[in-house]
Design a protein around this motif. Structure first.
Motif, PDB file in Angstrom:
ATOM      1  N   UNK A 217       0.872  -1.188   0.000  1.00  0.00           N
ATOM      2  CA  UNK A 217       0.000   0.000   0.000  1.00  0.00           C
ATOM      3  C   UNK A 217       0.897   1.223   0.000  1.00  0.00           C
ATOM      4  N   UNK A 218       0.328   2.378  -0.327  1.00  0.00           N
ATOM      5  CA  UNK A 218       1.069   3.633  -0.279  1.00  0.00           C
ATOM      6  C   UNK A 218       0.829   4.271   1.069  1.00  0.00           C
TER       7      UNK A 218
ATOM      8  N   UNK B  88       1.409  13.311   5.240  1.00  0.00           N
ATOM      9  CA  UNK B  88       0.202  13.971   4.739  1.00  0.00           C
ATOM     10  C   UNK B  88      -0.994  13.066   4.583  1.00  0.00           C
ATOM     11  N   UNK B  89      -0.885  11.868   3.932  1.00  0.00           N
ATOM     12  CA  UNK B  89      -2.048  11.109   3.481  1.00  0.00           C
ATOM     13  C   UNK B  89      -1.880   9.607   3.723  1.00  0.00           C
ATOM     14  N   UNK B  90      -3.039   8.968   4.081  1.00  0.00           N
ATOM     15  CA  UNK B  90      -3.143   7.503   4.076  1.00  0.00           C
ATOM     16  C   UNK B  90      -4.059   7.144   2.926  1.00  0.00           C
ATOM     17  N   UNK B  91      -3.578   6.322   1.987  1.00  0.00           N
ATOM     18  CA  UNK B  91      -4.327   5.987   0.782  1.00  0.00           C
ATOM     19  C   UNK B  91      -4.535   4.494   0.713  1.00  0.00           C
ATOM     20  N   UNK B  92      -5.798   4.060   0.441  1.00  0.00           N
ATOM     21  CA  UNK B  92      -6.124   2.653   0.227  1.00  0.00           C
ATOM     22  C   UNK B  92      -6.743   2.537  -1.149  1.00  0.00           C
ATOM     23  N   UNK B  93      -6.118   1.791  -2.053  1.00  0.00           N
ATOM     24  CA  UNK B  93      -6.623   1.653  -3.401  1.00  0.00           C
ATOM     25  C   UNK B  93      -5.518   1.876  -4.407  1.00  0.00           C
ATOM     26  N   UNK B  94      -5.881   2.450  -5.562  1.00  0.00           N
ATOM     27  CA  UNK B  94      -4.925   2.666  -6.655  1.00  0.00           C
ATOM     28  C   UNK B  94      -4.684   4.161  -6.803  1.00  0.00           C
ATOM     29  N   UNK B  95      -3.470   4.626  -6.672  1.00  0.00           N
ATOM     30  CA  UNK B  95      -3.215   6.058  -6.866  1.00  0.00           C
ATOM     31  C   UNK B  95      -3.700   6.508  -8.241  1.00  0.00           C
ATOM     32  N   UNK B  96      -4.527   7.549  -8.278  1.00  0.00           N
ATOM     33  CA  UNK B  96      -5.080   8.063  -9.520  1.00  0.00           C
ATOM     34  C   UNK B  96      -6.284   7.291 -10.005  1.00  0.00           C
ATOM     35  N   UNK B  97      -6.701   6.212  -9.272  1.00  0.00           N
ATOM     36  CA  UNK B  97      -7.863   5.409  -9.642  1.00  0.00           C
ATOM     37  C   UNK B  97      -8.830   5.305  -8.477  1.00  0.00           C
TER      38      UNK B  97
ATOM     39  N   UNK C 251      -9.625   5.424  -1.523  1.00  0.00           N
ATOM     40  CA  UNK C 251     -10.095   6.215  -0.387  1.00  0.00           C
ATOM     41  C   UNK C 251      -8.871   6.840   0.246  1.00  0.00           C
ATOM     42  N   UNK C 252      -8.972   8.168   0.533  1.00  0.00           N
ATOM     43  CA  UNK C 252      -7.855   8.891   1.132  1.00  0.00           C
ATOM     44  C   UNK C 252      -8.282   9.483   2.462  1.00  0.00           C
ATOM     45  N   UNK C 253      -7.351   9.442   3.418  1.00  0.00           N
ATOM     46  CA  UNK C 253      -7.585  10.028   4.734  1.00  0.00           C
ATOM     47  C   UNK C 253      -6.415  10.943   5.055  1.00  0.00           C
ATOM     48  N   UNK C 254      -6.742  12.248   5.338  1.00  0.00           N
ATOM     49  CA  UNK C 254      -5.697  13.187   5.742  1.00  0.00           C
ATOM     50  C   UNK C 254      -6.272  14.132   6.766  1.00  0.00           C
ATOM     51  N   UNK C 255      -5.570  15.199   7.066  1.00  0.00           N
ATOM     52  CA  UNK C 255      -6.016  16.127   8.101  1.00  0.00           C
ATOM     53  C   UNK C 255      -7.311  16.824   7.733  1.00  0.00           C
ATOM     54  N   UNK C 256      -7.628  16.904   6.433  1.00  0.00           N
ATOM     55  CA  UNK C 256      -8.845  17.584   6.014  1.00  0.00           C
ATOM     56  C   UNK C 256     -10.082  16.718   6.080  1.00  0.00           C
ATOM     57  N   UNK C 257      -9.958  15.362   6.177  1.00  0.00           N
ATOM     58  CA  UNK C 257     -11.118  14.490   6.255  1.00  0.00           C
ATOM     59  C   UNK C 257     -10.923  13.226   5.456  1.00  0.00           C
ATOM     60  N   UNK C 258     -12.082  12.631   5.057  1.00  0.00           N
ATOM     61  CA  UNK C 258     -12.100  11.358   4.357  1.00  0.00           C
ATOM     62  C   UNK C 258     -12.770  11.571   3.010  1.00  0.00           C
ATOM     63  N   UNK C 259     -12.120  11.073   1.920  1.00  0.00           N
ATOM     64  CA  UNK C 259     -12.653  11.247   0.575  1.00  0.00           C
ATOM     65  C   UNK C 259     -12.596   9.931  -0.170  1.00  0.00           C
ATOM     66  N   UNK C 260     -13.611   9.730  -1.097  1.00  0.00           N
ATOM     67  CA  UNK C 260     -13.637   8.537  -1.914  1.00  0.00           C
ATOM     68  C   UNK C 260     -13.702   8.912  -3.379  1.00  0.00           C
ATOM     69  N   UNK C 261     -12.961   8.183  -4.245  1.00  0.00           N
ATOM     70  CA  UNK C 261     -12.890   8.437  -5.677  1.00  0.00           C
ATOM     71  C   UNK C 261     -13.256   7.166  -6.426  1.00  0.00           C
ATOM     72  N   UNK C 262     -13.838   7.358  -7.655  1.00  0.00           N
ATOM     73  CA  UNK C 262     -14.130   6.196  -8.486  1.00  0.00           C
ATOM     74  C   UNK C 262     -12.940   5.905  -9.393  1.00  0.00           C
TER      75      UNK C 262
END
Length: 663
Positions: A208-209, A214-223, A226-237
């Motif tokens: 995993x990356x 700055x960031x904890x990323x689960x999944x494929x970078x650029x794909x 789900x990212x978790x950082x100081x600003x919150x939690x975000x999900x991308x398709x």
């Protein structure tokens, strides 16, 4: 030889044959092996070899325990050599499960071979001893890890052991040295960040990356990720488009729509009819949630100050569909499972529990107590379960501080007989003796000629005060039959038996023998000329008896007399029967004394055993009779009262008739 004599000799011959058959049966029984019917009460049963040495002991052992223990025996062959695999700080010792002979060929594994003892030492050619023992490998082979060994060469031998504890020849030795890490051994705290090379921990190692700054990323970078950082939690398709975001202030953003639902005030709705819907709502002191599927199956929960409820409906739009409900209140908890929500006499299950009792009812018709049902009530003192069939047959189970009981009743009679009360099986302590017991009690009619009459059987254990067991039966008739065949009928063809152990006997007063004895000579002035004559009561009293269920009777006649009247005269003691049936005296049922020769001889004692089959369970009177043969007629006339004559009964010896009703 006259006919009567031939008959008497023939009867005696049959008696001797019967006695011989009985003796043969007893002899065969003594030759039959008895170990199958034996027990070891104290001590032990030993199995010895041809030299007399004990090889197995079954029963009490010398240390006071009870077990099956093998002893001694031949030493087993040596095992094959061990295979050693070095490990860090130890060795793995493997054995392939073979025993070998002196030439190294496979040997037969004895039946009493049990396991291998593993011995390890740093001394070459060492002798196995308790200090070198490292563990065991079971029969069949296996592996034993031996750890925490010093980093020097170790030597390993295997020693075979039998179930009797006999050890055999050790195996050929094998040697190996435990592995050691390169450099000194690791100790706690010896690895710090200074020991980690830059770039040695990479993403492909972590799979995993991970960017700690700055960031904890689960999944494929650029794909899709789900990212978790100081600003919150975000999900991308997969197209790198933002799907949702939850910021650190608690605000949520979704790129799609939340449709068919309303969140406002005290009510929340999910879904939209005719599809699945759900609602959660607060009203007054209560809050409830209800979910309904597209096919109208529904579940709902409600909680208020007085109680909490849960209900489920297979079809909320059909009042005849099955439903279930559960309630929890401060005073009790209850539930009901209805096969039909419309109510009525329907199959249902209900239960309730409160501080004083618990109740469970399983009904085929909820309001009809005559329909098949099962009800159980449990309190602090007792528990009762009732089973009832639609036919009226039923069973009750009860247990309290006094006894436990199973009660059963039969269906109503189809022939017009009275109804029957319960039959019972009690488990209790007998009053007075305090022995533990079972009491089996049959059902009884509640009216009519047999009202209240039961049969019963007590099966009692033993206590300190009465150190033996006992069974007590209560019935008017006891019948034993053959085994039950596959078609349900009793086996009446195969011979069976009723057998008592050698230390048991039968006490049956009904079959007790009764006896009458001669008091004085007959008073007739001359012989009977071949006719039977009654003794008078004062001479030879009559006796009464009652036959058993078989109607069989054994009669023993003991007779002592002098007969030197003529060379061909005879004197007989017999009897006649009256009562349940009649039977005249006969020379085939008498004790007979033949002449010892005219004017010679002395008194003769004889005994005859007569077996009869007469009416069963009947009262009889036996009247003793006497008879002299026709050849005894002569002049002068015989005087019975004179002991100096040639034909008289010797009253000084045994003259009696004994009757024994047989089973």
């Amino acid at each position: 030889m006259d006919t009567e004599t031939k008959r008497a000799i023939s009867g005696l011959t049959r008696l001797i044959r019967d006695q011989q058959r009985t003796i043969n049966q007893l002899v065969r029984g003594q030759r039959t092996p008895q170990i199958g019917r034996s027990s070891i009460d104290t001590g032990a049963l030993e199995v010895r070899d041809a030299d007399g040495a004990t090889r197995m002991r079954i029963g009490w052992q010398p240390d006071g325990s009870v077990a099956l223990v093998t002893e001694g025996g031949e030493a087993p062959p040596a095992p094959s050599a061990p295979v050693l695999t070095p490990s860090i700080g130890g060795l793995r010792v493997a054995w392939d499960g073979r025993l070998v002979d002196g030439a190294g060929a496979d040997a037969v594994i004895p039946a009493d071979f049990d396991h291998i003892n593993v011995h390890v030492s740093t001394t070459p050619g060492f002798t196995p001893a308790p200090g070198t023992f490292a563990g065991t490998i079971r029969r069949g082979g296996g592996t034993l890890p031996v750890v925490r060994l010093p980093y020097t060469e170790h030597h390993v031998v295997l020693v075979p052991v039998t179930t009797g504890g006999v050890t055999g020849t050790p195996s050929a030795p094998a040697s190996a040295t435990p592995l050691q890490v390169e450099g000194p051994d690791l100790v706690a705290g010896s690895v710090t960040t200074a020991h980690l090379a830059a770039g040695s921990v990479t993403a492909d190692k972590l799979e995993a990356l991970l960017v700690l700054a700055t960031t904890i990323l689960a999944g494929i970078p650029g794909g899709a990720r789900v990212e978790l950082d100081a600003g919150g939690l975000r999900g991308y398709n997969a197209s790198d488009e933002l799907i949702f975001a939850i910021d650190s202030a608690g605000n949520a953003v979704f790129s799609g729509d939340i449709t068919g639902s309303t969140i406002s005030g005290s009510s929340m709705q999910v879904g939209q009819a005719p599809g699945a819907t759900g609602v959660t709502e607060a009203s007054g002191d209560a809050v409830y949630s209800m979910v309904t599927a597209a096919n109208n199956s529904r579940a709902q929960i409600r909680a208020a100050e007085l109680q909490a409820e849960f209900s489920a409906f297979s079809d909320s739009g059909d009042p005849n569909a099955p439903a279930a409900g559960f309630i929890a209140a401060p005073s009790h908890v209850s539930f009901v499972l209805n096969s039909d929500n419309a109510g009525g006499n329907i199959p249902a299950v209900a239960g309730r529990a409160d501080p004083t009792q618990a109740f469970l009812a399983v009904r085929s018709a909820v309001a009809d107590l005559t329909a098949p049902r099962c009800d159980t009530v449990a309190t602090a003192d007792e528990v009762i379960t009732v089973y009832q069939a639609g036919s009226g047959a039923g069973m009750r189970l009860r247990a309290d501080g006094t006894y436990s009981v199973v009660e059963m009743t039969t269906p109503p009679s189809t022939l017009g007989n009275p109804a029957a009360d319960y039959g019972s099986l009690f488990a209790l302590r007998r009053t007075g003796t305090d022995v533990p017991a079972w009491f089996l009690q049959s059902p009884a009619s509640v009216s009519g000629a047999g009202a209240g009459l039961r049969s019963g059987l007590f099966m009692e254990g033993a206590t300190d005060g009465r150190a033996y067991t006992r069974m007590v039966g209560y019935a008017r008739d006891y019948d034993l039959n053959g085994q039950i065949l596959a078609d349900g009928s009793a086996d009446t063809a195969t011979l069976g038996r009723v057998r008592l152990a050698d230390n048991l006997s039968v006490n049956a007063p009904r079959h007790q023998y009764t006896r009458t004895e001669l008091v004085s000579q007959p008073t007739a002035a001359s012989p009977s000329n071949g006719a039977w004559n009654d003794f008078t009561g004062p001479q030879f009293p009559a006796l009464t008896f009652t036959t058993g269920d078989s109607g069989r009777v054994r009669i023993v006649l003991a007779f002592c007399a002098i007969n030197k009247y003529t060379d061909t005269s005879s004197l007989a003691l017999g009897f006649r029967l009256s009562g349940g049936s009649t039977m005249a005296a006969s020379l085939t049922r008498c004790a007979l004394i033949r002449s010892t020769g005219t004017g010679t001889g002395s008194s003769i004692q004889t005994t005859a055993v007569v077996y009869l089959g007469v009416a069963a369970n009947a009262d009889y009177t036996l009247t003793p009779q006497w008879r002299t043969s026709g050849s005894a007629v002569s002049s002068p006339a015989q005087t019975w009262t004179s002991t100096g004559g040639d034909l008289w009964i010797d009253t000084a010896l045994d003259n009696a008739i004994t009757v024994e009703p047989l089973m």
